[in-house]
Design a protein around this motif. Sequence first.
Motif, PDB file in Angstrom:
ATOM      1  N   UNK A 110     -15.399  17.286  -7.533  1.00 49.17           N
ATOM      2  CA  UNK A 110     -16.619  17.460  -8.111  1.00 49.17           C
ATOM      3  C   UNK A 110     -16.915  19.128  -8.235  1.00 49.17           C
ATOM      4  N   UNK A 111     -18.035  19.624  -8.264  1.00 52.42           N
ATOM      5  CA  UNK A 111     -18.531  20.937  -8.446  1.00 52.42           C
ATOM      6  C   UNK A 111     -19.153  21.439  -7.205  1.00 52.42           C
ATOM      7  N   UNK A 112     -18.402  22.225  -6.620  1.00 52.06           N
ATOM      8  CA  UNK A 112     -19.007  22.615  -5.282  1.00 52.06           C
ATOM      9  C   UNK A 112     -20.287  23.440  -5.317  1.00 52.06           C
ATOM     10  N   UNK A 113     -20.559  24.005  -6.332  1.00 54.34           N
ATOM     11  CA  UNK A 113     -21.579  24.880  -6.571  1.00 54.34           C
ATOM     12  C   UNK A 113     -22.950  23.910  -6.706  1.00 54.34           C
ATOM     13  N   UNK A 114     -22.535  22.780  -7.150  1.00 61.42           N
ATOM     14  CA  UNK A 114     -23.939  21.758  -7.353  1.00 61.42           C
ATOM     15  C   UNK A 114     -24.359  21.118  -6.102  1.00 61.42           C
ATOM     16  N   UNK A 120     -33.658  13.919  11.958  1.00 69.80           N
ATOM     17  CA  UNK A 120     -33.971  12.551  11.489  1.00 69.80           C
ATOM     18  C   UNK A 120     -34.309  11.929  10.222  1.00 69.80           C
ATOM     19  N   UNK A 121     -35.045  13.078   9.727  1.00 67.55           N
ATOM     20  CA  UNK A 121     -35.651  12.654   8.390  1.00 67.55           C
ATOM     21  C   UNK A 121     -34.728  13.226   7.218  1.00 67.55           C
ATOM     22  N   UNK A 122     -33.649  14.125   7.433  1.00 68.45           N
ATOM     23  CA  UNK A 122     -33.095  14.615   6.483  1.00 68.45           C
ATOM     24  C   UNK A 122     -32.330  13.317   5.422  1.00 68.45           C
ATOM     25  N   UNK A 123     -32.086  13.733   4.295  1.00 73.66           N
ATOM     26  CA  UNK A 123     -31.607  12.716   3.183  1.00 73.66           C
ATOM     27  C   UNK A 123     -30.109  12.601   3.622  1.00 73.66           C
ATOM     28  N   UNK A 124     -29.596  11.418   3.314  1.00 71.76           N
ATOM     29  CA  UNK A 124     -28.479  11.249   3.622  1.00 71.76           C
ATOM     30  C   UNK A 124     -27.501  11.793   2.382  1.00 71.76           C
ATOM     31  N   UNK A 125     -26.110  12.093   2.864  1.00 71.77           N
ATOM     32  CA  UNK A 125     -25.448  12.869   1.931  1.00 71.77           C
ATOM     33  C   UNK A 125     -24.098  12.438   2.232  1.00 71.77           C
ATOM     34  N   UNK A 126     -23.604  11.128   2.136  1.00 70.04           N
ATOM     35  CA  UNK A 126     -22.159  10.817   2.484  1.00 70.04           C
ATOM     36  C   UNK A 126     -20.964  11.557   1.715  1.00 70.04           C
ATOM     37  N   UNK A 127     -19.907  11.820   2.456  1.00 72.85           N
ATOM     38  CA  UNK A 127     -19.029  12.639   1.901  1.00 72.85           C
ATOM     39  C   UNK A 127     -17.627  12.070   1.769  1.00 72.85           C
ATOM     40  N   UNK A 167     -20.727  20.017   6.703  1.00 74.75           N
ATOM     41  CA  UNK A 167     -20.762  19.659   8.039  1.00 74.75           C
ATOM     42  C   UNK A 167     -19.782  18.417   7.961  1.00 74.75           C
ATOM     43  N   UNK A 168     -19.329  17.751   7.072  1.00 76.43           N
ATOM     44  CA  UNK A 168     -18.351  16.754   7.145  1.00 76.43           C
ATOM     45  C   UNK A 168     -16.888  17.129   7.337  1.00 76.43           C
ATOM     46  N   UNK A 169     -16.764  18.481   7.112  1.00 70.73           N
ATOM     47  CA  UNK A 169     -15.384  19.284   7.268  1.00 70.73           C
ATOM     48  C   UNK A 169     -14.284  18.423   5.970  1.00 70.73           C
ATOM     49  N   UNK A 170     -13.081  18.662   6.573  1.00 72.16           N
ATOM     50  CA  UNK A 170     -12.006  17.931   5.633  1.00 72.16           C
ATOM     51  C   UNK A 170     -12.366  16.475   5.280  1.00 72.16           C
ATOM     52  N   UNK A 171     -13.230  15.940   5.489  1.00 73.41           N
ATOM     53  CA  UNK A 171     -13.748  14.569   4.714  1.00 73.41           C
ATOM     54  C   UNK A 171     -14.247  14.913   3.548  1.00 73.41           C
ATOM     55  N   UNK A 172     -14.768  16.165   3.144  1.00 73.74           N
ATOM     56  CA  UNK A 172     -15.589  16.422   2.099  1.00 73.74           C
ATOM     57  C   UNK A 172     -14.371  17.034   1.058  1.00 73.74           C
ATOM     58  N   UNK A 202     -22.285  14.292   5.577  1.00 74.63           N
ATOM     59  CA  UNK A 202     -21.312  15.053   5.481  1.00 74.63           C
ATOM     60  C   UNK A 202     -21.493  16.406   4.379  1.00 74.63           C
ATOM     61  N   UNK A 203     -21.850  16.139   3.361  1.00 77.32           N
ATOM     62  CA  UNK A 203     -22.159  16.919   2.338  1.00 77.32           C
ATOM     63  C   UNK A 203     -23.183  17.715   2.312  1.00 77.32           C
ATOM     64  N   UNK A 204     -23.908  17.988   3.377  1.00 72.56           N
ATOM     65  CA  UNK A 204     -24.621  19.067   3.702  1.00 72.56           C
ATOM     66  C   UNK A 204     -24.122  20.262   4.090  1.00 72.56           C
TER      67      UNK A 204
END
Length: 268
Positions: free
Chosen positions: A262-266, A125-132, A251-256, A115-117
């Motif tokens: 955090x720092x959105x820019x990072x 399918x190979x993209x890194x996980x990015x839990x939100x 991508x994760x929308x309101x879950x993010x 979700x944090x992409x």
Amino acid sequence: MNKKILVTGASGHLGGMLFNSLATIGYKNLVGTDLKKKNIRKNQRFILGNLKNFKTIVKMTKGVHAIVHFGAIPIEDTQQNILHNNIIGTYNLFEAARINKVKRIIFASSNHAIGFHRRTTRLNELSTQRPDSHYGLSKAFGEELSRFYADKFNIKSMCIRIGSCLKTPEDRRHISTWISYADLTQLVDIGIKHKLIHHEIVYGASRNKKSWWNNSRAYKLGYRPEDSADRFNINLLSKNEYKDKMALLFQGGVFTSANFKGNIKKIK
Ligand code: 15L
């Protein structure tokens, strides 16, 4: 298919939907399980059980060919609740499956594992996980857990990163993330039957033009979605998310944005 299939979360929204739809497409030996018995028909086999209770799960998985694992808290919750229900529950299930020589597990992963992409990034399918969220983290854990059990113990698995599985799209974000009940059923069916599966990550999305996901791996395995969010009028869909500028970036929308410190820019 006459082999025994266990559906966890059978009283829930998607587990329940699959418990019925798999029967409709010819699965004759289905058993459902959940914490509570809800919306289960008289002719359906159902066992009450808690995934936190290892002994119960070992009993329940005896003689099972494949598990369709949809039993979990389906949204964000406290770290402790997610840890015990989703992470430990899923771990118990895989371990019980190993003990009882279950052949396959179809794991209900989620777009919140990635979700944090940014919405501008196209994933495969190979993209890194990015839990939100803690919830998304539990899904990322489940994906890696299933990879480990596939590599180490040859329990085949398919993880479906489900977008938004609803009768119809409801929100503008769903133009990219929607999957119909029929298309999710088709993916689960492929996961149970496909001969070449070892460990797979696929996206649970219908054929949506505005998708953020390259789902060619699912297509290679034979997925032919029948539905698309494109046929719905975007002007009739809710703009709920538009109140939340951060949600619109990821991508994760309101879950993010929930509890975000955090720092959105990072987060590039
Ligand atoms: C999910 O994983 C949730 O279970 C569901 O409630 C929705 O929030 C969905 O993702 C989504 O992102 O639309």
